[in-house]
Design a protein around this motif. Structure first.
Motif, PDB file in Angstrom:
ATOM      1  N   PRO A 110      -8.939  20.814 -92.767  1.00  0.00           N
ATOM      2  CA  PRO A 110      -8.648  22.243 -92.958  1.00  0.00           C
ATOM      3  C   PRO A 110      -7.618  22.518 -94.043  1.00  0.00           C
ATOM      4  O   PRO A 110      -7.708  23.551 -94.723  1.00  0.00           O
ATOM      5  N   ARG A 113      -9.596  22.768 -96.977  1.00  0.00           N
ATOM      6  CA  ARG A 113     -10.850  23.513 -96.823  1.00  0.00           C
ATOM      7  C   ARG A 113     -12.024  22.619 -97.231  1.00  0.00           C
ATOM      8  O   ARG A 113     -12.874  22.984 -98.053  1.00  0.00           O
ATOM      9  N   GLU A 304     -15.932  28.686-103.456  1.00  0.00           N
ATOM     10  CA  GLU A 304     -15.305  29.277-102.270  1.00  0.00           C
ATOM     11  C   GLU A 304     -15.391  30.792-102.204  1.00  0.00           C
ATOM     12  O   GLU A 304     -15.283  31.363-101.126  1.00  0.00           O
ATOM     13  N   ALA A 325     -17.735  26.226 -97.807  1.00  0.00           N
ATOM     14  CA  ALA A 325     -17.061  27.523 -97.746  1.00  0.00           C
ATOM     15  C   ALA A 325     -17.724  28.447 -96.734  1.00  0.00           C
ATOM     16  O   ALA A 325     -17.057  29.271 -96.098  1.00  0.00           O
ATOM     17  N   TYR A 328     -16.388  27.450 -93.288  1.00  0.00           N
ATOM     18  CA  TYR A 328     -15.046  27.979 -93.057  1.00  0.00           C
ATOM     19  C   TYR A 328     -15.018  29.509 -93.078  1.00  0.00           C
ATOM     20  O   TYR A 328     -14.200  30.131 -92.383  1.00  0.00           O
TER      21      TYR A 328
END
Length: 357
Positions: A110, A113, A304, A325, A328
């Protein structure tokens, strides 16, 4: 904000692969009714004419696609497209079913990312994917462009014959077909990127396609030396490939914010996400310079947000893809990025890079 809270409170507490399965199952159940999918498509799928791209002989509603790896077995194509992706690439699919590598085999980083995966092409095989896509064809949502990414079965002794079998089964269901020779999770697979091994595979896949006019692309690794990137580009021109996808995941672990002990605990596998952006962009620029303005290049790796996607288009990408991306960012991520891209296209006006291919 809701997705971030759900991710932090629920999904992060689960094994990464279990969280993926839970998320895709929830997506499938929620969007199973055609009426619900229609409504979500109305809200999420871009209808901005400024975002349309003509490439590979196809009309894409936007340049933003979902990369292979998320929907390995073509189980969620229409649901994923409804979220706002301009196209969905399924797979990687192998000629024979295979379980993939032992679990755990997917890990989150994390702080970066990023994800590390060593899935090993776990999928139900080409025949199962073809049957699923064939059944979908009778009731498919309109306008959904589907790419199919094929890879080598781990136990196959003859790589060319294995790819040929996958192409024969899946080309009838593909809007475009991708030869994946760049995953780090099948032993020896990346060796097939060497032009002397890749060229006969391209020929075998074309035999499997049996003359079908399906655009054919090859997906390459970010870890290739520049000279090898050039060699693949030259092969693409020499063999008449319709496009290249750059890039797959990386085996590099340089420059990560995640503590070294946590990176080591994740172990071997391909790294995807934000840390890949620099090399992926560099490979894109090198390919564009080598291949000229009109050759189709799909850029993936570290995209992202809308600014990243726009930077890839400005650097020469015809289309862009994302995966990590989206994991997340949640289900509204493609809608946000597509809207941001639309704003940038209008700001650029006649200088927009869209529509070059």
């Amino acid at each position: 904000m809701i997705w971030r809270a759900f991710f932090a409170l629920v999904l992060r507490r689960l094994d990464a692969e279990a969280a993926h399965r839970l998320g895709t199952r929830a997506l499938a159940v929620t969007l199973a009714p055609a009426a619900v999918r229609w409504l979500v498509r109305r809200l999420c799928v871009p209808r901005d004419p400024a975002l349309r791209v003509h490439a590979l002989g196809l009309d894409f509603p936007s340049p933003l696609g979902l990369a292979a790896g998320f929907d390995k077995d073509a189980a969620h194509v229409d649901a994923l497209a409804a979220l706002g992706f301009g196209f969905v690439e399924i797979g990687t699919v192998t000629a024979q079913p295979q379980a993939g590598n032992p679990r755990p085999r997917m890990f989150r980083l994390p702080a970066d990312r990023a994800l590390v995966n060593r899935m090993g092409f776990n999928n139900g095989g080409a025949a199962a994917a073809a049957a699923r896509l064939g059944g979908r064809a009778r009731n498919r949502d309109p306008g959904v462009i589907v790419g199919i990414n094929i890879g080598k079965t781990k136990v196959a002794a003859d790589a060319a014959a294995d790819y040929r079998a996958s192409a024969a089964a899946l080309a009838p269901h593909a809007d475009y077909l991708v030869i994946n020779v760049s995953s780090p999770n099948t032993p020896g697979l990346r060796d097939l990127q060497a032009v002397e091994q890749l060229e006969p595979i391209v020929a075998a896949v074309r035999e499997g396609m049996a003359g079908r006019a399906v655009p054919l692309l090859v997906k390459i690794a970010p870890d290739l030396a520049d000279a090898d990137v050039d060699a693949v580009a030259d092969l693409a021109l020499r063999t008449g490939l319709d496009g290249l996808i750059a890039t797959n995941t990386t085996i590099s672990r340089e420059g990560l914010a995640t503590p070294a002990a946590a990176v080591a605990a994740a172990g071997a596998g391909g790294l995807s996400g934000a840390p890949l952006a620099g090399r992926s962009l560099a490979v894109l620029r090198r390919l564009r310079e080598r291949l000229g303005a009109d050759f189709t290049i799909i850029s993936v790796g570290g995209v992202e947000n809308a600014a990243d996607a726009w930077a890839r288009l400005a650097a020469g990408a015809t289309l862009v893809q994302a995966y990590t991306a989206f994991v997340y960012g949640g289900p509204l991520w493609p809608r946000r990025v597509a809207r941001g891209l639309g704003d940038r296209v209008r700001e650029a006006g006649s200088n927009s890079p869209l529509g070059r291919s």
